[in-house]
Scaffold this motif. Structure first.
Motif, mmCIF file in Angstrom:
data_model
loop_
_atom_site.group_PDB
_atom_site.id
_atom_site.type_symbol
_atom_site.label_atom_id
_atom_site.label_comp_id
_atom_site.label_asym_id
_atom_site.label_seq_id
_atom_site.Cartn_x
_atom_site.Cartn_y
_atom_site.Cartn_z
ATOM 1 N N ARG A 93 0.845 -1.192 0.000
ATOM 2 C CA ARG A 93 0.000 0.000 0.000
ATOM 3 C C ARG A 93 0.883 1.245 0.000
ATOM 4 O O ARG A 93 1.822 1.357 0.791
ATOM 5 N N VAL A 150 -3.215 0.412 -3.606
ATOM 6 C CA VAL A 150 -2.569 -0.879 -3.378
ATOM 7 C C VAL A 150 -1.959 -1.333 -4.695
ATOM 8 O O VAL A 150 -2.641 -1.397 -5.721
ATOM 9 N N ALA A 181 -7.519 -3.006 -1.806
ATOM 10 C CA ALA A 181 -7.750 -1.568 -1.816
ATOM 11 C C ALA A 181 -9.121 -1.204 -1.263
ATOM 12 O O ALA A 181 -9.334 -0.062 -0.827
ATOM 13 N N PRO A 185 -6.950 0.365 6.134
ATOM 14 C CA PRO A 185 -5.710 -0.175 6.705
ATOM 15 C C PRO A 185 -5.963 -0.921 8.011
ATOM 16 O O PRO A 185 -6.613 -0.411 8.914
#
Length: 238
Positions: A93, A150, A181, A185
């Motif tokens: 990422r 990503v 994606a 996170p």
């Protein structure tokens, strides 16, 4: 640390072949040429004609040709679409992106801070970590490398933190990147930046030319010294 944008290698493990590292034969030619040129130059101070002029010209030409070959190889690897250096694939990422000020073929070199996922796309083993890498990016693809994106990267040597941005990943890797994606996170395979260690590699100058290792430097100095002594042998023997 630097990297190039490359087409994808086959998914899974491949023997590591670090980009930018000269072959043993190339290193031998490089150091031998430097030593012969140094010996020829030293001999020319006493005898500016004959053998020492030839030795200097041959040694310097050999050193110059090997150096140019390495530089041209580094430029070729930096171009988008260059052959891959090998390694295994992983997801990463993008946390930040910035231009370095260098351009290759009118394409900007950018420095990326990325969080690299654990292990390979298939195996999913090994700890996640953060690192930085440099890549020459096609300006058309820059939106795909903004923070939060990503991407698929290749790890030439899984024991080292270096990663190489893969320009055209295989379909399954691309699908995995798009699926990741969609996660925030920490919800998917890629943890947040503040939860992973930052791993850095020894910096490489310019477009990725690697300097010699301590052992390689010692061997090179010995080889260059031997070449210089061989050139000066007629004078040393009187």
């Amino acid at each position: 640390m630097s990297a190039t944008v490359t087409p994808a290698p086959a998914l899974g493990e491949r023997p590591p072949t670090p980009a930018g590292r000269a072959t043993p034969f190339g290193r031998a030619l490089h150091w031998s040429g430097a030593g012969a040129a140094a010996g020829g130059f030293a001999g020319m101070l006493a005898d500016p004609r004959g053998w020492y002029v030839v030795a200097f010209c041959v040694g310097f030409t050999l050193w110059l040709l090997v150096t140019l070959a390495r530089v041209l190889g580094a430029v070729h690897r930096a171009l988008p679409g260059a052959p891959p250096p090998g390694g295994r694939l992983a997801l990463a990422r993008v946390e930040s992106i910035a231009r370095t000020g260098l351009e290759v073929n009118d394409q900007p070199q950018c420095e990326l801070t990325v969080v690299v996922g654990p292990g390979t796309l298939r195996q999913g083993t090994g700890p996640a970590y953060a690192t930085t890498t440099r890549a020459v990016l096609d300006v058309v693809t820059l939106p795909s490398f903004q923070p939060g994106s990503v991407i698929v990267v290749s790890q030439p040597d899984p024991a080292q933190p270096d990663v190489v941005v893969v320009a055209t990943p295989p379909a399954d890797a691309l699908a995995a990147a798009r699926a990741e994606a969609r996660h925030e996170p920490g919800e998917g395979a890629l943890p947040p930046l503040d939860r992973v260690p930052l791993r850095t590699a020894a910096p490489r100058p310019g477009l990725g030319l690697r300097g010699p290792t301590p052992a390689g430097l010692l061997g090179g100095v010995v080889l260059a010294g031997g070449a210089a002594l061989a050139v000066l042998l007629p004078t040393l023997l009187g």
